[in-house]
Design an enzyme around this catalytic site. Sequence first.
Site, PDB file in Angstrom:
ATOM      1  N   GLU A 126       0.842  -1.194   0.000  1.00  0.00           N
ATOM      2  CA  GLU A 126       0.000   0.000   0.000  1.00  0.00           C
ATOM      3  C   GLU A 126       0.878   1.245   0.000  1.00  0.00           C
ATOM      4  OE1 GLU A 126      -3.380   1.571   3.009  1.00  0.00           O
ATOM      5  OE2 GLU A 126      -3.628  -0.493   2.300  1.00  0.00           O
ATOM      6  N   ASP A 128       0.018   5.397   0.509  1.00  0.00           N
ATOM      7  CA  ASP A 128      -1.135   6.219   0.906  1.00  0.00           C
ATOM      8  C   ASP A 128      -0.855   7.713   0.932  1.00  0.00           C
ATOM      9  OD1 ASP A 128      -2.446   3.844   1.465  1.00  0.00           O
ATOM     10  OD2 ASP A 128      -2.006   3.910   3.606  1.00  0.00           O
ATOM     11  N   GLU A 130      -3.351  10.277   2.703  1.00  0.00           N
ATOM     12  CA  GLU A 130      -4.582  10.365   3.486  1.00  0.00           C
ATOM     13  C   GLU A 130      -4.707  11.779   4.037  1.00  0.00           C
ATOM     14  OE1 GLU A 130      -5.303   6.030   5.400  1.00  0.00           O
ATOM     15  OE2 GLU A 130      -3.489   7.053   6.070  1.00  0.00           O
ATOM     16  N   ASN A 145       1.911   7.227   4.049  1.00  0.00           N
ATOM     17  CA  ASN A 145       2.210   5.944   4.678  1.00  0.00           C
ATOM     18  C   ASN A 145       2.517   4.919   3.602  1.00  0.00           C
ATOM     19  OD1 ASN A 145       2.573   4.066   6.693  1.00  0.00           O
ATOM     20  ND2 ASN A 145       0.445   4.025   7.371  1.00  0.00           N
ATOM     21  N   GLY A 155       3.205   0.841  11.034  1.00  0.00           N
ATOM     22  CA  GLY A 155       2.774   1.932  10.172  1.00  0.00           C
ATOM     23  C   GLY A 155       3.905   2.935  10.047  1.00  0.00           C
ATOM     24  N   GLU A 157       4.001   6.120   9.139  1.00  0.00           N
ATOM     25  CA  GLU A 157       3.322   7.383   8.881  1.00  0.00           C
ATOM     26  C   GLU A 157       4.256   8.584   9.034  1.00  0.00           C
ATOM     27  OE1 GLU A 157       2.371   5.238  11.305  1.00  0.00           O
ATOM     28  OE2 GLU A 157       0.258   4.688  11.046  1.00  0.00           O
ATOM     29  N   GLU A 220     -12.925   6.657  14.467  1.00  0.00           N
ATOM     30  CA  GLU A 220     -12.243   5.914  15.522  1.00  0.00           C
ATOM     31  C   GLU A 220     -10.800   6.366  15.735  1.00  0.00           C
ATOM     32  OE1 GLU A 220     -12.517   1.782  14.787  1.00  0.00           O
ATOM     33  OE2 GLU A 220     -14.688   1.680  15.062  1.00  0.00           O
ATOM     34  N   TRP A 221     -10.210   7.061  14.727  1.00  0.00           N
ATOM     35  CA  TRP A 221      -8.782   7.352  14.864  1.00  0.00           C
ATOM     36  C   TRP A 221      -8.322   8.646  14.206  1.00  0.00           C
ATOM     37  CZ3 TRP A 221      -5.686   7.929  10.507  1.00  0.00           C
ATOM     38  CH2 TRP A 221      -6.288   7.566   9.290  1.00  0.00           C
ATOM     39  N   ARG A 308       6.020   5.109  20.788  1.00  0.00           N
ATOM     40  CA  ARG A 308       5.311   4.104  20.007  1.00  0.00           C
ATOM     41  C   ARG A 308       6.223   2.944  19.658  1.00  0.00           C
ATOM     42  NH1 ARG A 308       2.970   5.420  13.999  1.00  0.00           N
ATOM     43  NH2 ARG A 308       2.035   3.389  13.518  1.00  0.00           N
TER      44      ARG A 308
END
Length: 319
Positions: A126, A128, A130, A145, A155, A157, A220-221, A308
Amino acid sequence: MKKMPLMKEHFMLVGILIFCTIEDARSLDGHYTLPNVTHLTDLFHHQTLNQAFLTSFGSSNIHFGNNGSNVQLTLNKTSGSGLISLNKYNYGFFSSAIKLPPGYSSGVVVAFYMSNADLFPHNHDEIDFEFLGHENGKQWILQTNIYGNGKTNIGREEKFRLWFDPTEEFHQYSIIWNSHHIVFLVDNIPVREVENIGVMSAVYPSKPMSVYATIWDGSEWATNGGKNPVNYKYEPFVASFGEMEMEGCVWISARSVPSCSKGGQEGPSTVDPVEGEDFVKLSQQQKMGMDWARNKFMIYSYCKDPGRFPVLPPECRMR
């Protein structure tokens, strides 16, 4: 697109790690001298969207205009909406002019991306773009991403504030993807490069992918870790796409290797975005433009988030 929930502690740490240039980047009224870079988007013809794409979901919320050269994708209480390209590609240049929904947009996600999750559900790639909505409609966040070979547990990002209001007019968002590197560009200015070298080679997107254009509910995020969901009092949320360019190697499933073609027709491209000189590496001007964008407008990188990733991904330790 798989999204992993993040812990409250992570967001507190991200706030500490955000670059000191964020205040400069927040000013949409600021005047910036833009880098002088080659306009790669001038090299390719525009696709007719209603011929180059199929409906992915939300057909009642998809409206083509100007003889199919542009499309409005809508999110409302009923559904989001999205398109998927008729062809799959193995490397190339992919670009769209996009105008984002104005006003309150928390929880809304607009995406221009490539994926092969339909072909490789357990081992997908993928790439991305976004766009994440905001309580202040002008303050959309651009997130980039990549995933490779199903490695969705990490991820990669990076997030940016934009140097313009993306709701006022169309701006161009482009992807270079070939065996050398992946480059994300905004109005032809590179904002991120992922090179296919070293440890990245194992997770580098390499299988044929479709091109997607979507708008959907990311309550949700998407905004402040899910604290600000979509408020349908402000519907409909409408994203406009146009000036679509998809130039590269069209994948034909009956063959063992992709066939480079132009506009879905057999035959060599007049401009080869896979190996051409303008696409295998960044020019000095493009590198300077990328430094400008990243120094002024990048507000988050996974490589600067030890909360993270207590052990940072290996490519981060190479920088």
